[in-house]
Design a protein around this motif. Sequence first.
Motif, PDB file in Angstrom:
ATOM      1  N   THR A   1       0.830  -1.210   0.000  1.00 46.45           N
ATOM      2  CA  THR A   1       0.000   0.000   0.000  1.00 46.45           C
ATOM      3  C   THR A   1       0.862   1.255   0.000  1.00 46.45           C
ATOM      4  N   VAL A   2       1.901   1.263   0.852  1.00 46.85           N
ATOM      5  CA  VAL A   2       2.754   2.453   0.931  1.00 46.85           C
ATOM      6  C   VAL A   2       3.349   2.759  -0.443  1.00 46.85           C
ATOM      7  N   PHE A   3       3.908   1.725  -1.094  1.00 45.28           N
ATOM      8  CA  PHE A   3       4.535   1.962  -2.398  1.00 45.28           C
ATOM      9  C   PHE A   3       3.494   2.320  -3.453  1.00 45.28           C
TER      10      PHE A   3
ATOM     11  N   PHE B   1       0.732   3.847  -2.988  1.00 46.02           N
ATOM     12  CA  PHE B   1       0.335   5.225  -2.734  1.00 46.02           C
ATOM     13  C   PHE B   1       1.383   6.196  -3.260  1.00 46.02           C
ATOM     14  N   LEU B   2       2.651   5.912  -2.916  1.00 49.76           N
ATOM     15  CA  LEU B   2       3.706   6.852  -3.308  1.00 49.76           C
ATOM     16  C   LEU B   2       3.892   6.870  -4.823  1.00 49.76           C
ATOM     17  N   ILE B   3       3.774   5.700  -5.465  1.00 51.81           N
ATOM     18  CA  ILE B   3       3.946   5.673  -6.922  1.00 51.81           C
ATOM     19  C   ILE B   3       2.827   6.462  -7.599  1.00 51.81           C
ATOM     20  N   VAL B   4       1.605   6.250  -7.123  1.00 50.60           N
ATOM     21  CA  VAL B   4       0.493   7.040  -7.682  1.00 50.60           C
ATOM     22  C   VAL B   4       0.734   8.516  -7.422  1.00 50.60           C
ATOM     23  N   MET B   5       1.251   8.820  -6.235  1.00 51.70           N
ATOM     24  CA  MET B   5       1.522  10.214  -5.884  1.00 51.70           C
ATOM     25  C   MET B   5       2.577  10.810  -6.813  1.00 51.70           C
ATOM     26  N   ILE B   6       3.642  10.044  -7.068  1.00 49.22           N
ATOM     27  CA  ILE B   6       4.701  10.536  -7.965  1.00 49.22           C
ATOM     28  C   ILE B   6       4.129  10.774  -9.354  1.00 49.22           C
TER      29      ILE B   6
ATOM     30  N   SER C   1       1.033  11.412 -10.209  1.00 50.16           N
ATOM     31  CA  SER C   1       0.156  12.588 -10.285  1.00 50.16           C
ATOM     32  C   SER C   1       0.957  13.878 -10.117  1.00 50.16           C
TER      33      SER C   1
END
Lengths: 442, 78
Positions: free
Chosen positions: B20-22, B24-29, B31
Motif C-alpha cells: 500500500t505504501v509503495f 500510494f507513493l507511486i500514484v503520488m509521484i 500525479s
Amino acid sequence: MKNIVIKFLALFMLLSMTSLFANEHMATSVEKADATHKEETYKSKSFSAMISGFLASTGVVALINPGDELNAKGEPMSTFHKGLGRVIMILVTFFLFWLAIARGFEPLLLLPIAFGGLLANIPVAGIAGAHGFLGVIYQMGLSNEMFPIIIFMGVGAMTDFGPLLSNPKTALLGGAAQFGIFGTLVGAVALSQAGLVDFTLQQASAISIIGGADGPTSIFIATKLAPELLGAIAVASYSYMAMVPIIQPPIMKALTTDAERKIKMTTLRHVSRLEKLIFPIMVLSLSILVLPESTPLIGAFMFGNFLKESGVVERLNDTLQNALINITTIFLGLGVGSKLAADQFLVPETMFIMVLGIIAFSVGTAAGVLMAKFMNLFPGHKINPLIGSAGVSAVPMAARVSNKVGMEYDRTNMLLMHAMGPNVAGVIGSAVAAGVLISLFK
Amino acid sequence: MTETNLIVEGFKFMGLGMGTVFLFLIVMIGSMNIMSTIIHKFFPEPQAADTNPSATAQKDNKKVVAAITAAITHHRQG
C-alpha cells in the motif's frame, strides 16, 4: 451640579452597603452549613494523634510502607510498583532531564514528558489518576487522539514540499524506510512466538510504528491499538528520534561505497506556487481514494500545509506553526508523561519495546539507503544513497544527518535540500502505513 | 494453532503494508509529474510575473537612490 453628584455617590454607597450586607448574610449562612457538614465527619483528636496521623500521610511513609493505593485504572498495584518502583521511575525522569538539558535530546518534548513522569510517580497525590490534572489532560487530548492530530497540523504548516515536488521520485525512498515498521512487526510477533514476551498483534503493530520515526504518528497508533504501552512507545520513539545523529551514520557508511557517497545530485528546479498549492489537496484526494483510514493524519497534515501555501491566512499559519503547536506540545508531553507511572512503565515489555524500537529505526534507515542504491541501477539522474536514510521521517533531523555525512566526504556536496524530499515523503509514508495498520484491526 | 500463525500474519501485514505504501507513493509521484507538466504548459505566467515586478522594483529603487544622492550632493554644493 455638585449636589447631584454627591447624592448619586450617597445612593451608590447605600446600594453597595446593602449588597455587602446581603453578601455577608449569605456567607454566614454558607459557613453555618459548612460547619454542620463538618461536624458530621470531623471528630476531635488529641494533638499527638493528629501528629501521628499527619506523619502517616507523608511521602516517606507512602514510599517505604505503601497503603492500598489504586493505579490510574482503579486496579490494585503491587508493593514494588508503589514503593521502590516509584523511586526508580523518579530517578529515570532525572536521567531524562539530563538527556534533554545537558545533551540536547529533543528537549521540547523530552522535558514535558519527563516532568509529567515525575509528577505521575508521586505517591498519595494521584496526579495521573482519573481526577488528577495529568489524568484530565490525558483524557482531554490523548485518549481521543486529539493532540497528535493538532501537532500534525503544525508540522504541516512548517513543511515545505518544494524539494519533493522538484524531484518526485525521491518519494520512493520515504516509502522504503517504512520497511522498518513492518520488519519490526514481524520481529515483535516472532518474539512472542518464541515465548519471550506476550505481545498481541495489536501491541506488536503499535510498537513497530516506532520505525516510522514519527512521534505524533506513534502516539496516534499507540492510543488506538495499545494504550497500555503508550508511555514506553512514546519515550522510545522520541528518544530514538533524538538519537538519529548517533544511530544513522554508521549504518549509512556501512552500506555505501566511497564513490556513492560523493555522488553529486542535479540542482533542484524551481517549483511554482501553484504546484505547492495544489499538492496538499492532491495527496489528500489520493488518500481519500486509496486509504480513508489514513485521512485523519494526512488530512490534518495537509490542512496545515494548505494554510501555509495559500498565503492569505498568515495569521492562522503563524498560530499553527508557533502558538498552537507549542501549547499542544506541552499538554502532549505531560499527558504522555502520565503513562510513565511505575506500574505501567516498569514492566518487562518496556525493555523489549526499547530494543525493538532501535531495530525498527536501524532497519528503516538501511532500507532507505538500499532503495537509493537500487534506484541507481536504473537509467536517469543518479541519487546519492546518503539521502535514503532521510526516508525515516524525523523531520528535519534525518535530512541534516544526510547532509552532514555527505559533507564529511565532499565538503562542496550540499545534500540538505535533496534529503528533504524523502524526508517529507517519509511523513506521508508513515501516515499511510499507520492507516494500513488501523484498517487491518477494524 | 494461533501461535503457529502469528509470524505468517506478520508477513501478511508486511506485504499488504509495504504494498500500500509503495502503491500510494507511486500514484503520488505519477500525479505530481502530471500536475507539474500541466501547470508548466498552461499556467507558466505566474512564475514570470513573480520575477518581473521585483526586478522593476529594484530598478525603481536604484532610480530613487540615484535621485537622493543627486539631491544630497546638490544640497551640499549649494
